[in-house]
Structure formats: C-alpha cells, structure tokens
Design a protein around this motif. Structure first.
Motif, PDB file in Angstrom:
ATOM      1  N   ARG A 123       0.848  -1.190   0.000  1.00  0.00           N
ATOM      2  CA  ARG A 123       0.000   0.000   0.000  1.00  0.00           C
ATOM      3  C   ARG A 123       0.885   1.242   0.000  1.00  0.00           C
ATOM      4  O   ARG A 123       1.921   1.282   0.669  1.00  0.00           O
ATOM      5  CB  ARG A 123      -0.926   0.007   1.212  1.00  0.00           C
ATOM      6  CG  ARG A 123      -2.107  -0.956   1.076  1.00  0.00           C
ATOM      7  CD  ARG A 123      -3.040  -0.836   2.270  1.00  0.00           C
ATOM      8  NE  ARG A 123      -4.237  -1.651   2.091  1.00  0.00           N
ATOM      9  CZ  ARG A 123      -5.371  -1.217   1.568  1.00  0.00           C
ATOM     10  NH1 ARG A 123      -5.470   0.050   1.158  1.00  0.00           N
ATOM     11  NH2 ARG A 123      -6.413  -2.011   1.440  1.00  0.00           N
ATOM     12  N   GLN A 330      -8.919   3.146   7.907  1.00  0.00           N
ATOM     13  CA  GLN A 330     -10.154   2.516   7.456  1.00  0.00           C
ATOM     14  C   GLN A 330      -9.907   1.644   6.230  1.00  0.00           C
ATOM     15  O   GLN A 330     -10.483   0.556   6.091  1.00  0.00           O
ATOM     16  CB  GLN A 330     -11.207   3.583   7.142  1.00  0.00           C
ATOM     17  CG  GLN A 330     -12.631   3.082   7.157  1.00  0.00           C
ATOM     18  CD  GLN A 330     -13.052   2.562   8.526  1.00  0.00           C
ATOM     19  OE1 GLN A 330     -12.781   3.170   9.556  1.00  0.00           O
ATOM     20  NE2 GLN A 330     -13.703   1.403   8.535  1.00  0.00           N
ATOM     21  N   ASP A 331      -9.019   2.111   5.339  1.00  0.00           N
ATOM     22  CA  ASP A 331      -8.649   1.312   4.170  1.00  0.00           C
ATOM     23  C   ASP A 331      -8.070  -0.044   4.583  1.00  0.00           C
ATOM     24  O   ASP A 331      -8.382  -1.079   3.983  1.00  0.00           O
ATOM     25  CB  ASP A 331      -7.603   2.049   3.323  1.00  0.00           C
ATOM     26  CG  ASP A 331      -8.190   3.185   2.506  1.00  0.00           C
ATOM     27  OD1 ASP A 331      -9.430   3.242   2.343  1.00  0.00           O
ATOM     28  OD2 ASP A 331      -7.401   4.019   2.011  1.00  0.00           O
ATOM     29  N   ASP A 334     -10.948  -2.213   5.876  1.00  0.00           N
ATOM     30  CA  ASP A 334     -11.973  -2.563   4.889  1.00  0.00           C
ATOM     31  C   ASP A 334     -11.419  -3.144   3.598  1.00  0.00           C
ATOM     32  O   ASP A 334     -12.182  -3.669   2.781  1.00  0.00           O
ATOM     33  CB  ASP A 334     -12.796  -1.318   4.523  1.00  0.00           C
ATOM     34  CG  ASP A 334     -13.568  -0.757   5.703  1.00  0.00           C
ATOM     35  OD1 ASP A 334     -13.766  -1.501   6.681  1.00  0.00           O
ATOM     36  OD2 ASP A 334     -13.965   0.419   5.635  1.00  0.00           O
ATOM     37  N   SER A 336     -10.255  -1.166   1.411  1.00  0.00           N
ATOM     38  CA  SER A 336     -10.618  -0.111   0.460  1.00  0.00           C
ATOM     39  C   SER A 336      -9.388   0.707   0.079  1.00  0.00           C
ATOM     40  O   SER A 336      -8.268   0.448   0.542  1.00  0.00           O
ATOM     41  CB  SER A 336     -11.700   0.790   1.065  1.00  0.00           C
ATOM     42  OG  SER A 336     -11.306   1.241   2.360  1.00  0.00           O
ATOM     43  N   HIS A 337      -9.588   1.715  -0.767  1.00  0.00           N
ATOM     44  CA  HIS A 337      -8.475   2.540  -1.244  1.00  0.00           C
ATOM     45  C   HIS A 337      -8.922   4.000  -1.308  1.00  0.00           C
ATOM     46  O   HIS A 337      -8.902   4.631  -2.364  1.00  0.00           O
ATOM     47  CB  HIS A 337      -7.989   2.055  -2.609  1.00  0.00           C
ATOM     48  CG  HIS A 337      -7.414   0.674  -2.589  1.00  0.00           C
ATOM     49  ND1 HIS A 337      -6.100   0.416  -2.261  1.00  0.00           N
ATOM     50  CD2 HIS A 337      -8.000  -0.534  -2.815  1.00  0.00           C
ATOM     51  CE1 HIS A 337      -5.881  -0.892  -2.303  1.00  0.00           C
ATOM     52  NE2 HIS A 337      -7.019  -1.492  -2.632  1.00  0.00           N
ATOM     53  N   GLY A 338      -9.309   4.545  -0.157  1.00  0.00           N
ATOM     54  CA  GLY A 338      -9.797   5.912  -0.113  1.00  0.00           C
ATOM     55  C   GLY A 338      -8.718   6.960   0.052  1.00  0.00           C
ATOM     56  O   GLY A 338      -8.875   8.105  -0.375  1.00  0.00           O
TER      57      GLY A 338
END
Length: 364
Positions: A123, A330-331, A334, A336-338
């Motif tokens: 990431r 949070q990414d 989850d 996710s990729h915010g």
C-alpha cells in the motif's frame, strides 16, 4: 502484522518541523496507530521524539527501520530530495509506505516509485491530506448533489506571508528549483489536489510560473542565496464538462493572505474561504452559497456528520493530516483505497509539469 483489531505500527523517518508539529501529534491522537520506531540523521532529534511520544525504538539507519519486523507502515518525512531513495528502501523491504508531498523531485522518479509499489504489492499513501478535510468532503457532496447545477467556472486564489525574500534557515532548501520544494511545488500541489478532488480534474491547462525573489536572505545568518524556484503560479484551463478554471497561487504576500475559492454554476454559487493557507487553531474554512438567482450568499455550516476525529485542540492544518491517517486506517480494515496514493501524486506532478511548460493538452 496489523489486524482489524490491532493498531498500525508506525516507523517514522525524519523528525523535522512538520513531523513534530503534525505527524507525531496526529499519530498519538488516533487510536488506530502506535508509534513503534523512529529514525533521524540527527540522532538527538530521534531520541527527543522517542522520549516525548513514548516511541520504544530509535533506529540506527533507514535500513534498520524499514526492515524492522515490528513496523507495519513506514512514514517518510525527510526532505523532498531524500524521498525517492527512502521510499524505495521501504518498498524493497515489502512495507506499506506513506510519503509526504512532494513524492519526489521529478515526475519520472515518482512514476518509478508507483511502478515499484505496484509490483511489490504494498500500500502506498501520499501526504495530500486536504482532499480528505471535512469542508472539502462537504463541498464535493454539494457539487455532486447539484447545489450550483452545472459548474461554469472555478476561481481560486491562495497566498501566504512566508516564502518571502527573507526566510528562516529551516526554509533554505526551498530556494533551489531542483529540490521541488517551493511554495508552488508544496502549496500549489496541496490546494490543486484539494480543489480538483471536489470539482473534477481539468482536461487541459495553460500556465505561467514566475520567480520574483531571485535572491533569498537567510534570516539567522544574513547569507544570500540564489533562488531559482517559482513563487507565483497562474493557471487557467477547462474541466471535463466545460467549466473554466482560473487559479493564482503566490508566496510572500505581506497582508491579507489566505484562501478564496468561487464556484459559479448555472443554478447557483458557492464561496469557500479561509484566512490562512496553513491553518492554526480556529482557522477553519467557511462555505457560503446561494441556490437561485441574484440572492445573497448564506453561510452553509458544516454538518456534524462530517466530523469523525477524536476531540482535540490541534490546529486545523494538523487535523487535515489526521483525516488522511483516519482514511488510511479505514482502508486497512476494509480493504478499500480511499486515501491519496502515489497515483494521485503522479497525476499532480503531470499537472504541475503542464503549468511549468506553459501549455499542454489533453492532460488525460
């Protein structure tokens, strides 16, 4: 290895002013993180940070920190010319990596780091935190909900008092253009990303960069340096749906500096302002709007639903940074990729290249 129920263990590289003023305080505020290790070329700075923020490990080198099995996320906070080598080391160690903006000093180097990070499957986060601030998320929602209708024009002026001809020694590295650390590289980068995250990105631009401070005097010593870095940017262009953009960013403004944004639509208008381009305690963005014709602008208070950080007394610019860390945590939970990534950094590099070159179209 971090899990959904354990904090992200952070290793800090670089303990300069922004690391101390921003990152260390934010990572202490957010329960999703744990400060695990720190490294600085000046060991006394690392030891002081470790003492103040209860960081258990002081690394002897960059390699020691990035290869520390108790570090999940490497946070790169040294100077821009050092970013490329440091980020590359973190990626080679298989670590998720956060790097301050500017990602590197050149578009090519940033593109290379993006490819390395993708190939390694790690990431990657870049410090373009203003896009995640509550006021900008609210603005983006207002636009998407049609508050102004179709956007016809966007105008932004950003100015700050510092980056004048007289600068503190801490800013001496901003004078050479090759360091990509000017008011344009740093502030234009942050504010262009913030604005275009809300309005959509331009498909073509024309730009002008100017250096009005060819000599910079260091306040503490009287030393005079040649400065080749731009301190003014004028950018015009067009959004994908035909909206016109007009942007002026300047350093060294003696009085009345801050942020002013006007968005004109075919059904309404919005105005976003802040008395400071950086943001101390109380320097919050004010959003005003009118939906209709020939109406006075009315304040649009930020709905409470946009607030998501723990209570604190941190300055507004530091809270913007906390928003980025909040999104990244949070990414991780989850999948996710915010959070802003190296891809966002590369897009911004290309936009600034287009502005520097005078004209380039299309940008996509």
């Amino acid at each position: 290895m971090t899990t959904a129920h354990s904090p992200i263990r952070v290793g800090i590289i670089g303990v300069g002013n922004w690391a101390r003023h921003g990152h260390l305080r934010v990572l202490t505020l957010l329960p999703q993180y744990h400060l695990q290790a720190v490294y600085s070329e000046r060991r006394e700075r690392a030891e002081a940070a470790a003492s103040e923020y209860a960081i258990s490990q002081v690394a002897d080198s960059v390699d020691a920190l990035v290869n520390n099995p108790e570090v999940d996320l490497v946070v790169v906070l040294n100077t821009a010319p050092q970013h490329e080598k440091t980020v590359r080391a973190a990626i080679a160690a298989g670590k998720d990596v956060y790097c301050e903006w500017p990602l590197t000093t050149t578009t090519a180097d940033s593109e290379h780091l993006l490819h390395l990070a993708k190939d390694a499957g790690v990431r990657h986060i870049v410090g373009l935190q203003r896009r995640h601030a509550p006021h900008n998320r609210y603005l983006q929602d207002l636009l998407q909900q049609g508050y102004v209708g179709k956007v016809r024009s966007v105008r932004m002026h950003v100015s700050m008092n510092y980056f004048q001809a007289l600068r503190p020694n801490a800013l001496r590295w901003t004078a050479p253009e090759e360091n990509f650390s000017s008011v344009i590289a740093i502030y234009a980068g942050h504010f262009l990303d913030m604005l275009f995250t809300a309005t959509g990105w331009p498909v073509k631009v024309s730009g002008l960069m100017v250096n009005q401070f060819p000599k910079v005097t260091i306040k503490e010593t009287g030393e005079v340096l040649d400065s080749t870095a731009p301190d003014q940017l004028v950018l015009s262009g067009m959004l994908e749906d035909g909206g016109v953009i007009s942007i002026h960013i300047e350093g060294g403004k003696r009085n009345g500096s801050g942020v002013q944004i006007d968005i004109t639509g075919d059904q309404g208008d919005l105005k976003i302002s802040n008395r400071s381009a950086f943001g101390d305690v109380g320097d919050d963005y004010v959003i005003e709007g009118a939906h209709g014709d020939n109406l006075p602008l009315q304040a649009l208070p930020l709905p409470a639903s946009y607030e998501r950080l723990p209570e604190s007394t941190l300055p507004s610019a530091v809270l913007e940074l906390a928003e980025l860390y909040y999104v990244y945590a949070q990414d991780v939970v989850d999948g996710s990729h915010g959070a802003a990534t190296f891809e966002d950094a590369v897009r911004l590099h290309r936009l600034l290249d287009a502005a520097r070159d005078g004209h380039r179209t299309p940008l996509k």
